[in-house]
Design an enzyme around this catalytic site. Structure first.
Site, PDB file in Angstrom:
ATOM      1  CG  ASP A 118      -2.173  -0.821   1.039  1.00 17.35           C
ATOM      2  OD1 ASP A 118      -2.551  -1.093  -0.114  1.00 17.35           O
ATOM      3  OD2 ASP A 118      -2.778  -1.212   2.061  1.00 17.35           O
ATOM      4  CE1 TYR A 225      -7.686   2.562   1.387  1.00 14.55           C
ATOM      5  CE2 TYR A 225      -6.672   4.728   1.525  1.00 14.55           C
ATOM      6  CZ  TYR A 225      -7.157   3.592   2.139  1.00 14.55           C
ATOM      7  OH  TYR A 225      -7.122   3.490   3.505  1.00 14.55           O
TER       8      TYR A 225
END
Length: 228
Positions: A118, A225
């Site tokens: 991430d 995201y």
């Protein structure tokens, strides 16, 4: 500069808050690129007594232009990275336990799962060791140079941190708070990797397609995201 001093002060105070430093083992800086000035933590000043006005302002040669204290002993490392990478807006150095352990072991922090992916596009690299001449010479400047040597032409915001062999972690970001955020993540994934490899010493890297998905959905051109 007062706004940047406050930002750097708050970012430095986040280091003990998130358990990244013991005593005074860390520093955060930010840069005003228009004015060519860097704001950084003063050297050896305890976090408990530190104030925003204690932050030190230096020019790109390291000369103090504002402040009552000497700047961090790592200032030359910060300046070298700012000179090389225009995308950097903040830098942090700590001796956080698990990331430093990987540095002392001389190993990159392996990308083993999606938490790592991430934030870091691949392993968090470890530099080579500095030679005796590099250490006895301009040590802090040469620390910056070996970081740059290790990163090569990689986009630094795709790999927003590194461990310096036998020393410790450096992280960076778009500003001081982003750099601290990445330093916190680096410490957490360093801990996760240590635990995971202890459970399964043969554990391999995260699948490349899964790493690509997780990194690109947060940082790619079509990232989705979070909120806009």
């Amino acid at each position: 500069m007062q706004k940047l001093k406050q930002q750097v002060f708050e970012a430095n105070m986040d280091l003990p808050r998130y358990g990244l430093v013991t005593f005074t083992w860390g520093n955060v800086s930010t840069i005003d690129r228009e004015r060519g000035l860097v704001v950084i933590k003063p050297s050896g000043v305890a976090y408990e007594t530190m104030k925003a006005d204690d932050m030190v302002v230096v020019d790109m040669s390291g000369k103090v232009v504002e402040g009552e204290y000497r700047p961090s002993s790592d200032t030359a490392t910060h300046l070298e990275l700012y000179r090389r990478y225009p995308s950097l807006g903040g830098i942090v150095h700590t001796h956080s336990t698990h990331a430093t352990a990987w540095a002392q072991a001389g190993l990159a922090i392996p990308a083993l799962g999606t938490t790592h992916a991430d934030y870091f596009f691949g392993d968090i690299p470890c530099t080579r060791g500095l030679s005796e001449e590099e250490v006895q010479g301009e040590y802090e400047l040469n620390t910056g140079k070996v970081i740059i040597e290790t990163l090569g032409n990689a986009e630094p915001l795709h790999t927003p941190g590194i461990v310096v062999y036998q020393h410790g972690p450096f992280a960076w970001g778009k500003d001081a708070h982003d750099a601290v955020h990445n330093a916190v993540v680096m410490e957490e994934v360093a801990k996760m990797a240590w635990i995971a490899r202890g459970i399964n010493p043969q554990l391999n890297h995260i699948d490349s397609y899964l790493m690509n998905k997780h990194f690109m959905r947060k940082h790619g051109p079509n990232a989705y995201y979070g909120q806009k």
